[in-house]
Design a protein around this motif. Structure first.
Motif, PDB file in Angstrom:
ATOM      1  N   MET A   1      15.173  29.677 -36.470  1.00 31.09           N
ATOM      2  CA  MET A   1      16.441  30.032 -37.096  1.00 31.09           C
ATOM      3  C   MET A   1      16.263  31.345 -37.857  1.00 31.09           C
ATOM      4  O   MET A   1      15.316  31.521 -38.598  1.00 31.09           O
ATOM      5  N   ILE A   2      17.193  32.226 -37.677  1.00 32.40           N
ATOM      6  CA  ILE A   2      17.148  33.516 -38.361  1.00 32.40           C
ATOM      7  C   ILE A   2      18.122  33.486 -39.540  1.00 32.40           C
ATOM      8  O   ILE A   2      19.206  32.931 -39.450  1.00 32.40           O
ATOM      9  N   GLU A   3      17.695  34.032 -40.626  1.00 34.44           N
ATOM     10  CA  GLU A   3      18.565  34.180 -41.786  1.00 34.44           C
ATOM     11  C   GLU A   3      19.276  35.517 -41.673  1.00 34.44           C
ATOM     12  O   GLU A   3      18.769  36.455 -41.049  1.00 34.44           O
ATOM     13  N   ARG A   4      20.428  35.636 -42.299  1.00 38.35           N
ATOM     14  CA  ARG A   4      21.222  36.858 -42.239  1.00 38.35           C
ATOM     15  C   ARG A   4      20.397  38.084 -42.619  1.00 38.35           C
ATOM     16  O   ARG A   4      20.453  39.114 -41.958  1.00 38.35           O
ATOM     17  N   GLU A   5      19.600  37.979 -43.684  1.00 39.89           N
ATOM     18  CA  GLU A   5      18.824  39.115 -44.170  1.00 39.89           C
ATOM     19  C   GLU A   5      17.762  39.557 -43.167  1.00 39.89           C
ATOM     20  O   GLU A   5      17.281  40.683 -43.216  1.00 39.89           O
ATOM     21  N   GLN A   6      17.374  38.674 -42.255  1.00 44.56           N
ATOM     22  CA  GLN A   6      16.351  38.996 -41.268  1.00 44.56           C
ATOM     23  C   GLN A   6      16.935  39.610 -39.993  1.00 44.56           C
ATOM     24  O   GLN A   6      16.182  40.091 -39.147  1.00 44.56           O
ATOM     25  N   TYR A   7      18.248  39.570 -39.861  1.00 49.70           N
ATOM     26  CA  TYR A   7      18.874  40.068 -38.638  1.00 49.70           C
ATOM     27  C   TYR A   7      18.687  41.572 -38.482  1.00 49.70           C
ATOM     28  O   TYR A   7      18.918  42.343 -39.402  1.00 49.70           O
ATOM     29  N   THR A   8      18.251  41.982 -37.303  1.00 52.30           N
ATOM     30  CA  THR A   8      18.166  43.381 -36.914  1.00 52.30           C
ATOM     31  C   THR A   8      18.612  43.457 -35.461  1.00 52.30           C
ATOM     32  O   THR A   8      18.074  42.737 -34.617  1.00 52.30           O
ATOM     33  N   PRO A   9      19.580  44.317 -35.145  1.00 50.79           N
ATOM     34  CA  PRO A   9      19.998  44.412 -33.750  1.00 50.79           C
ATOM     35  C   PRO A   9      18.892  44.989 -32.879  1.00 50.79           C
ATOM     36  O   PRO A   9      18.096  45.807 -33.335  1.00 50.79           O
ATOM     37  N   GLY A  10      18.870  44.542 -31.644  1.00 55.74           N
ATOM     38  CA  GLY A  10      17.896  45.051 -30.684  1.00 55.74           C
ATOM     39  C   GLY A  10      18.268  46.456 -30.232  1.00 55.74           C
ATOM     40  O   GLY A  10      19.180  47.084 -30.783  1.00 55.74           O
ATOM     41  N   PRO A  11      17.577  46.955 -29.207  1.00 51.35           N
ATOM     42  CA  PRO A  11      17.846  48.318 -28.724  1.00 51.35           C
ATOM     43  C   PRO A  11      19.256  48.444 -28.153  1.00 51.35           C
ATOM     44  O   PRO A  11      19.859  47.460 -27.727  1.00 51.35           O
ATOM     45  N   ALA A  12      19.737  49.660 -28.139  1.00 48.94           N
ATOM     46  CA  ALA A  12      21.081  49.958 -27.638  1.00 48.94           C
ATOM     47  C   ALA A  12      21.077  49.880 -26.117  1.00 48.94           C
ATOM     48  O   ALA A  12      20.985  50.887 -25.424  1.00 48.94           O
ATOM     49  N   ASN A  13      21.162  48.649 -25.600  1.00 48.52           N
ATOM     50  CA  ASN A  13      21.098  48.468 -24.154  1.00 48.52           C
ATOM     51  C   ASN A  13      22.207  47.563 -23.624  1.00 48.52           C
ATOM     52  O   ASN A  13      22.124  47.070 -22.512  1.00 48.52           O
ATOM     53  N   LEU A  14      23.254  47.335 -24.413  1.00 42.93           N
ATOM     54  CA  LEU A  14      24.322  46.437 -23.994  1.00 42.93           C
ATOM     55  C   LEU A  14      25.536  47.173 -23.430  1.00 42.93           C
ATOM     56  O   LEU A  14      26.381  46.557 -22.796  1.00 42.93           O
ATOM     57  N   ALA A  15      25.651  48.472 -23.695  1.00 42.84           N
ATOM     58  CA  ALA A  15      26.895  49.170 -23.379  1.00 42.84           C
ATOM     59  C   ALA A  15      26.681  50.360 -22.452  1.00 42.84           C
ATOM     60  O   ALA A  15      25.613  50.964 -22.424  1.00 42.84           O
ATOM     61  N   ARG A  16      27.755  50.670 -21.741  1.00 43.79           N
ATOM     62  CA  ARG A  16      27.808  51.867 -20.917  1.00 43.79           C
ATOM     63  C   ARG A  16      29.240  52.393 -20.983  1.00 43.79           C
ATOM     64  O   ARG A  16      30.128  51.732 -21.503  1.00 43.79           O
ATOM     65  N   VAL A  17      29.454  53.568 -20.417  1.00 44.24           N
ATOM     66  CA  VAL A  17      30.782  54.175 -20.417  1.00 44.24           C
ATOM     67  C   VAL A  17      31.232  54.382 -18.978  1.00 44.24           C
ATOM     68  O   VAL A  17      30.455  54.847 -18.142  1.00 44.24           O
ATOM     69  N   GLN A  18      32.472  54.018 -18.701  1.00 43.39           N
ATOM     70  CA  GLN A  18      33.106  54.363 -17.428  1.00 43.39           C
ATOM     71  C   GLN A  18      34.050  55.512 -17.714  1.00 43.39           C
ATOM     72  O   GLN A  18      34.901  55.410 -18.613  1.00 43.39           O
ATOM     73  N   LYS A  19      33.895  56.603 -16.983  1.00 40.76           N
ATOM     74  CA  LYS A  19      34.708  57.793 -17.220  1.00 40.76           C
ATOM     75  C   LYS A  19      35.696  57.977 -16.073  1.00 40.76           C
ATOM     76  O   LYS A  19      35.324  57.931 -14.908  1.00 40.76           O
ATOM     77  N   ASP A  20      36.947  58.181 -16.449  1.00 44.25           N
ATOM     78  CA  ASP A  20      38.004  58.481 -15.484  1.00 44.25           C
ATOM     79  C   ASP A  20      38.766  59.666 -16.056  1.00 44.25           C
ATOM     80  O   ASP A  20      39.748  59.503 -16.779  1.00 44.25           O
ATOM     81  N   GLY A  21      38.246  60.870 -15.793  1.00 43.40           N
ATOM     82  CA  GLY A  21      38.828  62.070 -16.388  1.00 43.40           C
ATOM     83  C   GLY A  21      38.655  62.025 -17.899  1.00 43.40           C
ATOM     84  O   GLY A  21      37.549  61.834 -18.399  1.00 43.40           O
ATOM     85  N   GLU A  22      39.753  62.152 -18.622  1.00 42.65           N
ATOM     86  CA  GLU A  22      39.704  62.124 -20.087  1.00 42.65           C
ATOM     87  C   GLU A  22      39.691  60.701 -20.641  1.00 42.65           C
ATOM     88  O   GLU A  22      39.475  60.495 -21.825  1.00 42.65           O
ATOM     89  N   LYS A  23      39.965  59.710 -19.782  1.00 44.47           N
ATOM     90  CA  LYS A  23      39.973  58.318 -20.237  1.00 44.47           C
ATOM     91  C   LYS A  23      38.574  57.734 -20.110  1.00 44.47           C
ATOM     92  O   LYS A  23      38.001  57.696 -19.023  1.00 44.47           O
ATOM     93  N   TRP A  24      38.037  57.330 -21.235  1.00 45.79           N
ATOM     94  CA  TRP A  24      36.727  56.701 -21.260  1.00 45.79           C
ATOM     95  C   TRP A  24      36.905  55.242 -21.645  1.00 45.79           C
ATOM     96  O   TRP A  24      37.678  54.919 -22.551  1.00 45.79           O
ATOM     97  N   THR A  25      36.166  54.380 -20.974  1.00 46.25           N
ATOM     98  CA  THR A  25      36.209  52.955 -21.281  1.00 46.25           C
ATOM     99  C   THR A  25      34.802  52.496 -21.626  1.00 46.25           C
ATOM    100  O   THR A  25      33.860  52.743 -20.876  1.00 46.25           O
ATOM    101  N   LEU A  26      34.690  51.840 -22.759  1.00 51.06           N
ATOM    102  CA  LEU A  26      33.431  51.241 -23.176  1.00 51.06           C
ATOM    103  C   LEU A  26      33.289  49.913 -22.434  1.00 51.06           C
ATOM    104  O   LEU A  26      34.232  49.116 -22.395  1.00 51.06           O
ATOM    105  N   VAL A  27      32.121  49.682 -21.859  1.00 45.95           N
ATOM    106  CA  VAL A  27      31.838  48.416 -21.181  1.00 45.95           C
ATOM    107  C   VAL A  27      30.612  47.815 -21.864  1.00 45.95           C
ATOM    108  O   VAL A  27      29.539  48.417 -21.881  1.00 45.95           O
ATOM    109  N   VAL A  28      30.794  46.634 -22.441  1.00 44.16           N
ATOM    110  CA  VAL A  28      29.710  45.946 -23.152  1.00 44.16           C
ATOM    111  C   VAL A  28      29.445  44.635 -22.416  1.00 44.16           C
ATOM    112  O   VAL A  28      30.380  43.863 -22.165  1.00 44.16           O
ATOM    113  N   VAL A  29      28.183  44.394 -22.072  1.00 44.20           N
ATOM    114  CA  VAL A  29      27.815  43.195 -21.321  1.00 44.20           C
ATOM    115  C   VAL A  29      26.739  42.436 -22.086  1.00 44.20           C
ATOM    116  O   VAL A  29      25.758  43.025 -22.548  1.00 44.20           O
TER     117      VAL A  29
END
Length: 189
Positions: A1-29
């Motif tokens: 069990m992790i306590e709130r004070e011990q929480y640290t997010p992992g590496p930035a590996n959950l998201a990517r961007v889909q680009k359609d011209g000027e429209k960008w969409t964040l995709v988080v998996v």
């Protein structure tokens, strides 16, 4: 069990961007070790949303055609937007707008849980910020669903838990310049 004070997010590996011209969409998996039904409830039920999401809802988001007010939590300026759920296909697909931003949640059943995918169109100047914020929210969601809630971490509170590092990592991955945020003390954004 992790306590709130011990929480640290992992590496930035959950998201990517889909680009359609000027429209960008964040995709988080994120793969979660919980059933699609349990994840669906967390995405639609106001009591569950209050525990992990960057907004509170004044009604359930689980019905197509439902009209719900979404209010930002811990934002510099509180924003309230009324939305109509455009698609709710439990426990697979949920679509609505949050202000001017389209939100699409897809839940895919896996042998040992659910693959949760969020598509969120965000102004490209703020897309790395959004990625960092949703990264932390998804972590909080996972802890909540696992019976080990660490409490809501949004807005300024996220600064205490590695949001700046995630923001910088996602900005680099997406090839965008880091805005001067938050502004230095005494300056307005």
């Amino acid at each position: 069990m992790i306590e709130r004070e011990q929480y640290t997010p992992g590496p930035a590996n959950l998201a990517r961007v889909q680009k359609d011209g000027e429209k960008w969409t964040l995709v988080v998996v994120r793969e979660l070790r919980h059933s699609p039904e349990k994840v669906w409830e967390a995405l639609t039920d106001p009591a569950h949303l209050r525990e992990w999401a960057p907004f509170v809802a004044d009604g359930n988001l689980g019905t197509t055609g439902a009209t719900v007010k979404l209010t930002t939590v811990a934002a510099p300026k509180v924003q309230v937007s009324e939305t109509t759920v455009t698609r709710a296909d439990a426990p697979k697909l949920l679509e609505y707008n949050w202000g001017d931003h389209e939100m699409r949640w897809e839940l895919e059943a896996l042998a040992d849980g659910t693959r949760l995918t969020l598509w969120h169109n965000i102004d490209r100047r703020f897309i790395a910020m959004g990625a960092a914020g949703w990264h932390i929210c998804f972590d909080v969601l996972d802890h909540m669903l696992g019976g080990n809630p660490i409490g809501l971490i949004v807005g300024g509170e996220a600064m205490k838990f590695g949001w700046q590092r995630l923001h910088a990592e996602y900005a680099k991955q997406f090839g965008i310049e880091m805005p001067n945020w938050p502004p230095p003390a005494g300056q307005k954004p």
